[in-house]
Every structure is written in structure tokens, then in C-alpha cells.
Design an enzyme around this catalytic site. Structure first.
Site, mmCIF file in Angstrom:
data_model
loop_
_atom_site.group_PDB
_atom_site.id
_atom_site.type_symbol
_atom_site.label_atom_id
_atom_site.label_comp_id
_atom_site.label_asym_id
_atom_site.label_seq_id
_atom_site.Cartn_x
_atom_site.Cartn_y
_atom_site.Cartn_z
ATOM 1 N N ASP A 1 3.881 2.335 -4.329
ATOM 2 C CA ASP A 1 2.933 3.017 -5.223
ATOM 3 C C ASP A 1 2.658 2.064 -6.379
ATOM 4 O O ASP A 1 3.488 1.864 -7.255
ATOM 5 C CB ASP A 1 3.522 4.333 -5.733
ATOM 6 C CG ASP A 1 2.552 5.072 -6.650
ATOM 7 O OD1 ASP A 1 1.483 4.505 -6.992
ATOM 8 O OD2 ASP A 1 2.864 6.205 -7.038
ATOM 9 N N ASP B 1 0.844 -1.198 0.000
ATOM 10 C CA ASP B 1 0.000 0.000 0.000
ATOM 11 C C ASP B 1 0.877 1.244 0.000
ATOM 12 O O ASP B 1 2.005 1.224 0.513
ATOM 13 C CB ASP B 1 -0.916 -0.004 1.239
ATOM 14 C CG ASP B 1 -2.153 0.867 1.076
ATOM 15 O OD1 ASP B 1 -3.261 0.306 1.061
ATOM 16 O OD2 ASP B 1 -2.011 2.103 0.963
ATOM 17 N N ASN C 1 -6.882 -5.522 -4.661
ATOM 18 C CA ASN C 1 -7.929 -4.742 -3.988
ATOM 19 C C ASN C 1 -7.789 -3.227 -4.137
ATOM 20 O O ASN C 1 -8.784 -2.513 -4.100
ATOM 21 C CB ASN C 1 -7.921 -5.132 -2.493
ATOM 22 C CG ASN C 1 -8.693 -4.161 -1.645
ATOM 23 O OD1 ASN C 1 -9.912 -4.201 -1.602
ATOM 24 N ND2 ASN C 1 -7.996 -3.248 -0.968
ATOM 25 N N THR D 1 -16.706 1.857 4.772
ATOM 26 C CA THR D 1 -15.300 2.042 5.157
ATOM 27 C C THR D 1 -15.114 3.447 5.730
ATOM 28 O O THR D 1 -15.990 4.313 5.583
ATOM 29 C CB THR D 1 -14.387 1.902 3.931
ATOM 30 O OG1 THR D 1 -14.765 2.920 3.002
ATOM 31 C CG2 THR D 1 -14.514 0.538 3.276
ATOM 32 N N TYR E 1 -13.328 5.639 -13.226
ATOM 33 C CA TYR E 1 -13.400 4.586 -12.195
ATOM 34 C C TYR E 1 -14.355 3.481 -12.633
ATOM 35 O O TYR E 1 -14.040 2.285 -12.550
ATOM 36 C CB TYR E 1 -13.868 5.216 -10.872
ATOM 37 C CG TYR E 1 -14.100 4.239 -9.743
ATOM 38 C CD1 TYR E 1 -13.045 3.725 -8.993
ATOM 39 C CD2 TYR E 1 -15.402 3.831 -9.401
ATOM 40 C CE1 TYR E 1 -13.262 2.838 -7.951
ATOM 41 C CE2 TYR E 1 -15.631 2.946 -8.360
ATOM 42 C CZ TYR E 1 -14.563 2.451 -7.639
ATOM 43 O OH TYR E 1 -14.785 1.566 -6.609
ATOM 44 N N LYS F 1 -13.592 -0.488 -13.381
ATOM 45 C CA LYS F 1 -14.249 -1.565 -12.634
ATOM 46 C C LYS F 1 -14.930 -2.566 -13.573
ATOM 47 O O LYS F 1 -14.990 -3.773 -13.281
ATOM 48 C CB LYS F 1 -15.234 -0.970 -11.627
ATOM 49 C CG LYS F 1 -14.548 -0.260 -10.467
ATOM 50 C CD LYS F 1 -13.791 -1.266 -9.606
ATOM 51 C CE LYS F 1 -12.722 -0.665 -8.761
ATOM 52 N NZ LYS F 1 -11.917 -1.640 -8.029
ATOM 53 N N VAL G 1 -19.959 -0.137 0.767
ATOM 54 C CA VAL G 1 -19.348 -0.729 1.961
ATOM 55 C C VAL G 1 -18.924 0.400 2.906
ATOM 56 O O VAL G 1 -18.264 1.359 2.489
ATOM 57 C CB VAL G 1 -18.123 -1.590 1.580
ATOM 58 C CG1 VAL G 1 -17.545 -2.258 2.820
ATOM 59 C CG2 VAL G 1 -18.514 -2.630 0.543
HETATM 60 N N1 LIG Z 1 -16.070 0.867 -0.169
HETATM 61 C C1 LIG Z 1 -16.993 0.638 -1.079
HETATM 62 O O1 LIG Z 1 -18.163 1.024 -0.911
HETATM 63 C C2 LIG Z 1 -16.660 -0.139 -2.344
HETATM 64 C C3 LIG Z 1 -17.704 -0.437 -3.205
HETATM 65 C C4 LIG Z 1 -17.437 -1.164 -4.359
HETATM 66 C C5 LIG Z 1 -16.143 -1.569 -4.639
HETATM 67 N N2 LIG Z 1 -15.142 -1.252 -3.784
HETATM 68 C C6 LIG Z 1 -13.800 -1.711 -4.140
HETATM 69 O O2 LIG Z 1 -13.182 -2.360 -3.047
HETATM 70 C C7 LIG Z 1 -11.776 -2.089 -3.039
HETATM 71 C C8 LIG Z 1 -11.390 -1.463 -1.724
HETATM 72 O O3 LIG Z 1 -12.155 -0.275 -1.570
HETATM 73 P P1 LIG Z 1 -12.093 0.607 -0.253
HETATM 74 O O4 LIG Z 1 -13.411 1.273 -0.156
HETATM 75 O O5 LIG Z 1 -11.556 -0.165 0.879
HETATM 76 O O6 LIG Z 1 -11.019 1.724 -0.705
HETATM 77 P P2 LIG Z 1 -10.142 2.706 0.200
HETATM 78 O O7 LIG Z 1 -9.959 3.929 -0.623
HETATM 79 O O8 LIG Z 1 -10.740 2.836 1.547
HETATM 80 O O9 LIG Z 1 -8.767 1.909 0.322
HETATM 81 C C9 LIG Z 1 -7.993 1.690 -0.813
HETATM 82 C C10 LIG Z 1 -6.580 1.364 -0.401
HETATM 83 O O10 LIG Z 1 -5.780 1.387 -1.590
HETATM 84 C C11 LIG Z 1 -4.615 2.136 -1.322
HETATM 85 N N3 LIG Z 1 -4.093 2.767 -2.539
HETATM 86 C C12 LIG Z 1 -4.689 3.727 -3.280
HETATM 87 N N4 LIG Z 1 -3.879 4.114 -4.276
HETATM 88 C C13 LIG Z 1 -2.742 3.364 -4.170
HETATM 89 C C14 LIG Z 1 -1.523 3.298 -4.901
HETATM 90 N N5 LIG Z 1 -1.288 4.097 -5.955
HETATM 91 N N6 LIG Z 1 -0.595 2.409 -4.510
HETATM 92 C C15 LIG Z 1 -0.809 1.612 -3.435
HETATM 93 N N7 LIG Z 1 -1.931 1.634 -2.701
HETATM 94 C C16 LIG Z 1 -2.895 2.501 -3.059
HETATM 95 C C17 LIG Z 1 -5.046 3.185 -0.310
HETATM 96 O O11 LIG Z 1 -3.944 3.742 0.398
HETATM 97 C C18 LIG Z 1 -5.996 2.406 0.570
HETATM 98 O O12 LIG Z 1 -5.324 1.769 1.634
HETATM 99 C C19 LIG Z 1 -11.534 -1.189 -4.248
HETATM 100 O O13 LIG Z 1 -11.121 -1.979 -5.348
HETATM 101 C C20 LIG Z 1 -12.876 -0.564 -4.518
HETATM 102 O O14 LIG Z 1 -13.035 -0.164 -5.867
HETATM 103 C C21 LIG Z 1 -15.363 -0.543 -2.647
#
Ligand SMILES: NC(=O)c1ccc[n+]([C@@H]2O[C@H](COP(=O)([O-])OP(=O)(O)OC[C@H]3O[C@@H](n4cnc5c(N)ncnc54)[C@H](O)[C@@H]3O)[C@@H](O)[C@H]2O)c1
Length: 252
Positions: free
Chosen positions: A67, A44, A94, A194, A159, A163, A192
Site C-alpha cells: 500500500d 501494487d 505510475n 484501460t 486528483y 496531477k 487511455v
Molecule cells: N487511464 C487513463 O486514461 C489515464 C489518463 C491520464 C493519466 N493517467 C495516469 O496513468 C497512471 C496509470 O493509470 P491507470 O489508468 O492505469 O490506473 P489504474 O487505476 O487502472 O491502475 C492503477 C494501479 O495503481 C494501483 N494502486 C492504486 N492505489 C494503490 C495503493 N494505495 N498502493 C499501491 N498500488 C495502488 C492499482 O491497484 C492499479 O494497479 C496514473 O498515474 C494515472 O493518473 C491515466
């Protein structure tokens, strides 16, 4: 809050790579595999959150600052972490970044950057773990997509495009890797709850939309998605590949 109760004995000692594993759903996935007795590596960009998670979980979990939009850095980081654990058995793609953008404001550079952070690394992380999975004639890859492209999330065309592509990538990899015993599946979460989602988008109005759109009148927690990912990675899903599993409380 939910609790992950199922234990899959085959996951004990399994080596797991989780991208975006420092916070949100990724952190719940790291904790869920750790609870199984797996050896989990979180990749991350957020060092503070990554180190804090690893300190909380203790032995068996580690963090690699990375990154993921830098393919060369990704290749190196995965090679080093993979060599240290004897090759990854499981990859969870993820990481993502769901910033909103209007069609008018998207420049070619911004479009490319959005696809780099939301799509490209899923392919390159898979490419990095495949050689050792092929050697072992086993492996599981879980790609995180979203219902965003099925229900039509507004103000995020790059985005949403990424997806949708992740489902295509899942089918392509599953077909190419099945002969080597490597399974590839895709998870589509709904909304979700978060930290980031609560902070940025969860207004009372949006909460009402979520509840009225879902069959189940609940909030989905990161642990609900982690439970599906862990099950898919386990031998309980040994005949499951090339599939999309939706965790959206019946929204789509
Ligand atoms: N939360 C939701 O409601 C939701 C809904 C549908 C899909 N998703 C999918 O689930 C997954 C997780 O989502 P989330 O809500 O936990 O996201 P989030 O934004 O809370 O967490 C994403 C993580 O990815 C890391 N990240 C971002 N850019 C980065 C980079 N360039 N290099 C390394 N790490 C990087 C961030 O630091 C973070 O820890 C994603 O693929 C998202 O598209 C989430």
C-alpha cells in the site's frame, strides 16, 4: 491493439521499479520493460492482479504487495527490493486512483487520502531509490501525471491538483538530481483505454467526446504510454530531463 516494437539494448539487465504495476498502464509498462530484458519489480496493492501478471511474464519480473499510501511500508519494501537487485536504475511513479468527488463532499481526511494515493508516494519512492542512483551516478525517473489538469477534468479536484503537482515535483527533482546524472521526466497521458477506464467511464457519449477532442481519431492504449516511458528511461533519451511529454493524441 498496438505493439511495442522498439528495442533499446541499454535496457537489457536494467533494474526497474514500477508503482501501480499490477494493472492498467502500469502493467503495460512492466511488460514493456520485461520485453527489453530488464529486471522489473511491480509494487501494487492489488495482489491478485500483480501475481497474475508476474505468472504471465515469467522470469525477470517480480511483484511486491504494497500500500503506497503507507510511507514506512514503502520505505521498507523499496529497501528490500532494491537491495535484492543491486539498486534500481529506473523508477516509474505510475500508481494513482482517479475516483470522482464533488467539491461539497470533500472532507479534510478525504483530501489528504486523495493526495496520499495520487501524489505523496511519488516523492517517497524517488527518495527511496535516489541513494543507489547517486552511487551509480546514473538513473531515470518517470513520473506519471495527466492532461486532466490541463484540460480541466470535472468532478475530481483533488486528483487534478495532485496531477498538476507532479509536474512541479518533476522539475524540482530534475534540478536537484541532474548533477548526479539522474534524469527526471514526466508523462501526461490523455484518455487511455484501460480496464478501469472502460468499466467506469467509457460510455458512448464519452467516447464521442474523446474522438472529437483529439486530433487523432483513435483510442490510446496502455502500450502507447508504455512505449513513451520506456524510451524516456533508455539512453536514447540521455539528454532529456526536466521535461513533460504528452501522449494524448492531440487533445490538449
Ligand atoms: N487511464 C487513463 O486514461 C489515464 C489518463 C491520464 C493519466 N493517467 C495516469 O496513468 C497512471 C496509470 O493509470 P491507470 O489508468 O492505469 O490506473 P489504474 O487505476 O487502472 O491502475 C492503477 C494501479 O495503481 C494501483 N494502486 C492504486 N492505489 C494503490 C495503493 N494505495 N498502493 C499501491 N498500488 C495502488 C492499482 O491497484 C492499479 O494497479 C496514473 O498515474 C494515472 O493518473 C491515466
Amino acid at each position: 491493439m498496438t505493439s511495442l516494437t522498439a528495442i533499446y539494448p541499454d535496457l537489457k539487465g536494467a533494474t526497474v521499479a514500477v508503482t501501480g504495476g499490477a494493472s492498467g498502464i502500469g502493467a503495460a509498462i512492466v511488460a514493456a520493460f520485461h520485453r527489453q530484458g530488464a529486471r522489473v519489480v511491480a509494487f501494487d496493492i492489488n495482489e491478485v492482479a500483480g501475481q497474475a501478471l508476474i505468472a504471465r511474464l515469467g522470469a525477470g519480473a517480480s511483484f511486491v504487495p504494497l500500500d503506497l499510501t503507507d510511507p514506512e511500508a514503502l520505505k521498507l519494501a523499496f529497501a528490500e527490493a532494491g537491495a535484492a537487485c543491486g539498486g534500481f536504475d529506473i523508477l516509474v511513479n505510475n500508481a494513482a486512483h482517479d475516483d470522482r468527488h464533488s467539491i461539497e463532499d470533500v472532507t479534510p481526511a478525504y483530501w489528504r487520502e486523495r493526495l496520499a494515493v495520487n501524489l505523496d508516494h511519488q516523492f517517497f519512492a524517488a527518495q527511496a531509490v535516489i541513494p543507489s542512483m547517486r552511487q551509480k551516478k546514473a538513473g531515470a525517473i518517470v513520473n506519471m501525471s495527466s492532461i486532466a489538469w490541463r484540460v480541466g477534468l470535472e468532478m475530481a479536484p483533488a486528483y487534478v491538483t495532485a496531477k498538476a503537482a507532479i509536474e512541479g515535483l518533476t522539475h524540482a527533482l530534475a534540478r536537484d538530481l541532474g548533477g548526479d546524472g539522474i534524469r527526471v521526466n514526466c508523462v501526461l497521458p490523455g484518455f487511455v483505454r484501460t480496464e478501469r477506464q472502460v468499466e467506469k467511464w467509457l460510455t458512448p457519449e464519452f467516447a464521442a467526446t474523446v474522438k472529437s477532442s483529439q486530433c487523432l481519431k483513435m483510442f490510446i492504449e496502455p502500450e502507447d504510454v508504455a512505449a513513451m516511458v520506456v524510451m524516456l528511461a533508455s539512453d536514447s533519451a540521455r539528454a532529456v530531463t526536466n521535461q513533460t511529454l504528452v501522449v494524448d493524441a492531440g487533445w490538449s
